[in-house]
Design a protein around this motif. Structure first.
Motif, PDB file in Angstrom:
ATOM      1  N   ALA A 118       0.833  -1.207   0.000  1.00  0.00           N
ATOM      2  CA  ALA A 118       0.000   0.000   0.000  1.00  0.00           C
ATOM      3  C   ALA A 118       0.871   1.262   0.000  1.00  0.00           C
ATOM      4  N   ARG A 119       1.870   1.276   0.868  1.00  0.00           N
ATOM      5  CA  ARG A 119       2.727   2.479   0.970  1.00  0.00           C
ATOM      6  C   ARG A 119       3.537   2.696  -0.313  1.00  0.00           C
ATOM      7  N   GLU A 121       2.864   1.716  -3.306  1.00  0.00           N
ATOM      8  CA  GLU A 121       2.004   2.166  -4.413  1.00  0.00           C
ATOM      9  C   GLU A 121       1.625   3.633  -4.249  1.00  0.00           C
ATOM     10  N   GLU A 122       1.383   4.035  -3.012  1.00  0.00           N
ATOM     11  CA  GLU A 122       1.023   5.427  -2.742  1.00  0.00           C
ATOM     12  C   GLU A 122       2.172   6.370  -3.128  1.00  0.00           C
ATOM     13  N   ASP A 125       2.817   6.500  -6.825  1.00  0.00           N
ATOM     14  CA  ASP A 125       1.801   7.319  -7.468  1.00  0.00           C
ATOM     15  C   ASP A 125       2.153   8.811  -7.332  1.00  0.00           C
ATOM     16  N   MET A 126       2.555   9.221  -6.129  1.00  0.00           N
ATOM     17  CA  MET A 126       2.903  10.626  -5.895  1.00  0.00           C
ATOM     18  C   MET A 126       4.073  11.072  -6.766  1.00  0.00           C
ATOM     19  N   SER A 130       4.600   4.822 -10.893  1.00  0.00           N
ATOM     20  CA  SER A 130       3.757   3.617 -10.877  1.00  0.00           C
ATOM     21  C   SER A 130       4.037   2.690 -12.053  1.00  0.00           C
ATOM     22  N   SER A 157       6.120   6.057   7.178  1.00  0.00           N
ATOM     23  CA  SER A 157       5.249   7.095   7.732  1.00  0.00           C
ATOM     24  C   SER A 157       5.574   7.365   9.200  1.00  0.00           C
ATOM     25  N   ARG A 189       0.131  17.238   3.112  1.00  0.00           N
ATOM     26  CA  ARG A 189      -0.790  16.136   3.343  1.00  0.00           C
ATOM     27  C   ARG A 189      -0.441  15.360   4.605  1.00  0.00           C
TER      28      ARG A 189
END
Ligand code: ADP
Ligand code: MG
Length: 361
Positions: A118-119, A121-122, A125-126, A130, A157, A189
């Protein structure tokens, strides 16, 4: 995230037989508040990397302490400090895929594989990585490799802070601009604590809410970009920030006003009240943006010779001679410029006074 405090911190790489220490960092007190986006700005060799390496634990300072949320970490090794660091040049594993490179800091800390995915991919993406996650890092361009380095810095994180040491040096200018904006968005964010080292004032001023200006192993000023511009705490900051930098004129006090040679320069009341009258060298400082140049004599205007005018597209730099001193003024492209002789005005609320390099009042 953590509040980072430096107490009496100093570093000398080697002892000096005469003075006892040859400081790369002179003794300093400083606080980086939790969740802040700070730029650390200063010329090459002023001690920026030394300071970052002390915060991350790559270097043990010769004096003083580093505290994270009040806890002394001065002697803790990097892996026990919970800091992510991104360097000037890519630090990645060429034989691994982009995904595995990004996942590395998480897997290293035994994060569950589902969260790793999850991390990664996040972050991919940023950073617009990807599409490359399955590729091997070896075949990528220098820009892409540095993006992976940035991603590795951003992927965890739970870090106390992320330190960036001139991370966009090798990046193409167009992409640099994009990445700078991305970092800013990412900060907004996630409210990460960021310290971003650069020698480029544009990078520092657009990226950070707070800028720490360093010179010769010392912190000269901590301020917002606006504070650094409007009220430089030291002549170095005035000179280093801005393009061109602040104008300085040596002056003395006579009959209650500041005098440059035999020319009286009007100053604000509170500056006059605090000005040391003798014993220290004094300088008047005015930004090129604040010095007014006109063809006609206004109230308090001083006669000057126009030495040169440079047209730089969307603005003009006028060099004027006031007595034996040269001053620069920055004017709008369509502002009228007197030929040969003109008048200079020093708005008192924009004219600063420095005693021994430090701002008075
Ligand atoms: P910056 O990152 O601002 O360019 P550095 O922290 O790299 O500055 O360097 C600060 C000063 O310390 C410089 O004078 C540099 O020559 C010196 N220095 C840096 N690293 C070392 C080292 N490993 N050994 C000795 N001197 C060093
Ligand atoms: Mg450096």
């Amino acid at each position: 995230m953590a509040r980072i405090e430096l107490r009496g911190l100093a570093h000398a790489y080697r002892p000096n037989p005469k003075t006892g220490a040859d400081y790369a960092l002179k003794p300093m007190e400083h606080v980086w508040e939790d969740g802040g986006a700070y730029a650390l700005l200063g010329p090459s060799g002023c001690g920026k990397t030394t300071l970052l390496n002390i915060i991350s634990g790559l270097l043990v300072p010769s004096e003083g302490q580093v505290l994270f949320d009040g806890r002394d970490v001065t002697r803790l090794p990097p892996q026990e400090r919970n800091i992510a660091q991104v360097f000037q040049f890519p630090v990645i594993y060429d034989t691994m895929s982009v995904f595995d490179n990004l996942a590395f800091p998480l897997r290293n800390r035994k994060v569950a594989e589902k969260e790793v995915r999850a991390r990664v991919e996040e972050v991919a993406d940023m950073l617009e990585l990807s599409a490359d996650l399955g590729r091997r890092a070896r075949g990528l361009t220098a820009d892409q490799k540095q993006k992976i380095s940035l991603g590795r810095g951003l992927v965890r994180s739970d870090v106390a802070a992320i330190l960036f040491d001139e991370p966009l040096t090798v990046i193409d200018p167009q992409l640099k601009w994009l990445l700078r904006r991305k970092l800013k968005q990412i900060h907004e964010r996630f409210r990460l604590s960021l310290i971003y080292v650069t020698h480029d004032q544009n990078e520092a001023l657009t990226f950070a809410q707070q800028v720490v200006v360093m010179h010769d192993g010392q912190v000269m000023q901590l301020g917002t970009p606006q504070q650094l511009f409007e009220v430089p705490a030291h002549t170095f900051v005035g000179y280093f920030i801005g393009s061109p930098g602040m104008n300085f004129l040596p002056c003395r006090f006579e009959g209650g006003s500041a005098v440059v040679d035999d020319i009286r320069i009007p100053l604000a009341r509170e500056v006059l009240d605090h000005a040391p009258r003798h014993g220290v060298p004094l300088e008047i400082g005015i930004r090129p943006e604040h010095l007014r140049v006109s063809a006609s004599q206004g109230n308090g205007a001083l006669p000057a010779e126009i030495a040169s005018v440079e047209d730089l597209g969307n603005f003009k730099i006028v060099t004027a001679k006031l007595g034996r001193h040269r001053l620069k003024a920055k004017l709008d492209e369509d502002a009228p410029v007197p030929a040969e002789r003109g008048w200079l005005t020093f708005p008192p609320d924009r004219t600063r006074l420095y005693a021994d390099g430090r701002l008075v009042a």
